[in-house]
Scaffold this motif. Structure first.
Motif, short mmCIF file in Angstrom:
data_model
loop_
_atom_site.label_atom_id
_atom_site.label_comp_id
_atom_site.label_asym_id
_atom_site.label_seq_id
_atom_site.Cartn_x
_atom_site.Cartn_y
_atom_site.Cartn_z
N GLU A 4 0.77 -1.60 0.04
CA GLU A 4 0.00 0.14 0.10
C GLU A 4 1.25 1.02 0.21
O GLU A 4 1.63 1.66 0.91
CB GLU A 4 -1.18 0.56 1.31
CG GLU A 4 -1.97 1.14 1.56
CD GLU A 4 -3.28 0.66 2.61
OE1 GLU A 4 -3.13 1.76 3.27
OE2 GLU A 4 -3.51 0.04 2.85
N ARG A 5 0.59 2.27 -0.85
CA ARG A 5 1.59 3.42 -1.10
C ARG A 5 0.50 4.44 -0.40
O ARG A 5 1.27 5.89 -0.03
CB ARG A 5 1.73 3.99 -2.25
CG ARG A 5 2.72 3.08 -3.31
CD ARG A 5 2.80 3.26 -4.38
NE ARG A 5 3.64 4.48 -5.04
CZ ARG A 5 3.37 5.21 -6.03
NH1 ARG A 5 3.81 4.18 -7.03
NH2 ARG A 5 3.67 6.64 -6.16
N ALA A 6 -1.18 4.34 -0.64
CA ALA A 6 -1.71 5.69 -0.07
C ALA A 6 -3.33 5.23 -0.13
O ALA A 6 -3.66 4.46 -0.70
CB ALA A 6 -1.17 6.71 -0.81
N ARG A 7 -3.89 6.12 0.27
CA ARG A 7 -5.21 6.04 0.66
C ARG A 7 -5.92 7.09 -0.08
O ARG A 7 -4.90 8.43 0.63
CB ARG A 7 -6.12 5.74 2.67
CG ARG A 7 -5.04 3.88 2.32
CD ARG A 7 -5.85 3.81 4.24
NE ARG A 7 -5.52 2.86 4.02
CZ ARG A 7 -6.20 1.62 4.78
NH1 ARG A 7 -7.42 1.77 5.09
NH2 ARG A 7 -5.91 -0.08 4.78
N PHE A 8 -7.39 7.05 -0.66
CA PHE A 8 -7.77 8.39 -0.22
C PHE A 8 -9.50 7.76 -0.59
O PHE A 8 -9.78 6.57 -1.14
CB PHE A 8 -7.67 8.28 -2.06
CG PHE A 8 -8.68 7.97 -3.44
CD1 PHE A 8 -9.35 8.14 -3.73
CD2 PHE A 8 -7.60 6.78 -3.24
CE1 PHE A 8 -9.81 7.35 -4.38
CE2 PHE A 8 -8.59 6.61 -4.50
CZ PHE A 8 -9.46 6.36 -4.93
N ASP A 9 -10.28 9.19 0.14
CA ASP A 9 -11.67 8.36 0.01
C ASP A 9 -12.81 9.32 -0.84
O ASP A 9 -12.06 10.34 -1.66
CB ASP A 9 -12.17 9.45 1.16
CG ASP A 9 -13.56 9.69 1.90
OD1 ASP A 9 -14.61 8.68 1.08
OD2 ASP A 9 -13.94 10.07 2.21
#
Length: 115
Positions: A4-9
């Motif tokens: 996992e590199r990043a999360r976004f909504d």
């Protein structure tokens, strides 16, 4: 392996993800998932469509296309190629071809989703 590199909504039910010629992630989405379920049961019930663009460098998410389902109902994919955006649906035949203009990164105005 995967990491996992990043999360976004997305504030939407995301579907297919494509990598555009601009290096961004282009995401077909269902902004009203319950309306999409109704559309899946009865094609005459329209479902809003949305295409999001995620800039992998900044993490910024932009709505590049959105409608209440009149032009395309239940969009599942948005594929960018230079100044074009091709939008496909889960159940409808064909695609919508949208010219993005000179700057592919400039979002189009998104109409409100409330009827």
């Amino acid at each position: 392996g995967l990491a996992e590199r990043a999360r976004f909504d997305a504030d939407s039910a995301v579907d297919n993800i494509e990598i555009g010629t601009d290096g961004a992630l282009w995401i077909g989405a269902h902004p009203k998932p319950l309306q999409f379920v109704g559309h899946a049961k009865d094609a005459s019930k329209r479902s809003p469509s949305q295409v999001l663009r995620l800039d992998p460098q900044t993490g910024a998410v932009s709505t590049m296309y959105q409608n209440l389902g009149q032009e395309v109902s239940g969009s599942s994919v948005g594929a960018q190629w230079h100044d074009r955006l091709l939008i496909g649906s889960v159940f409808e035949p064909g695609v919508i071809d949208v010219r993005l203009g000179v700057k592919a990164a400039a979002p189009v105005a998104a109409p409100p989703l409330s009827p």
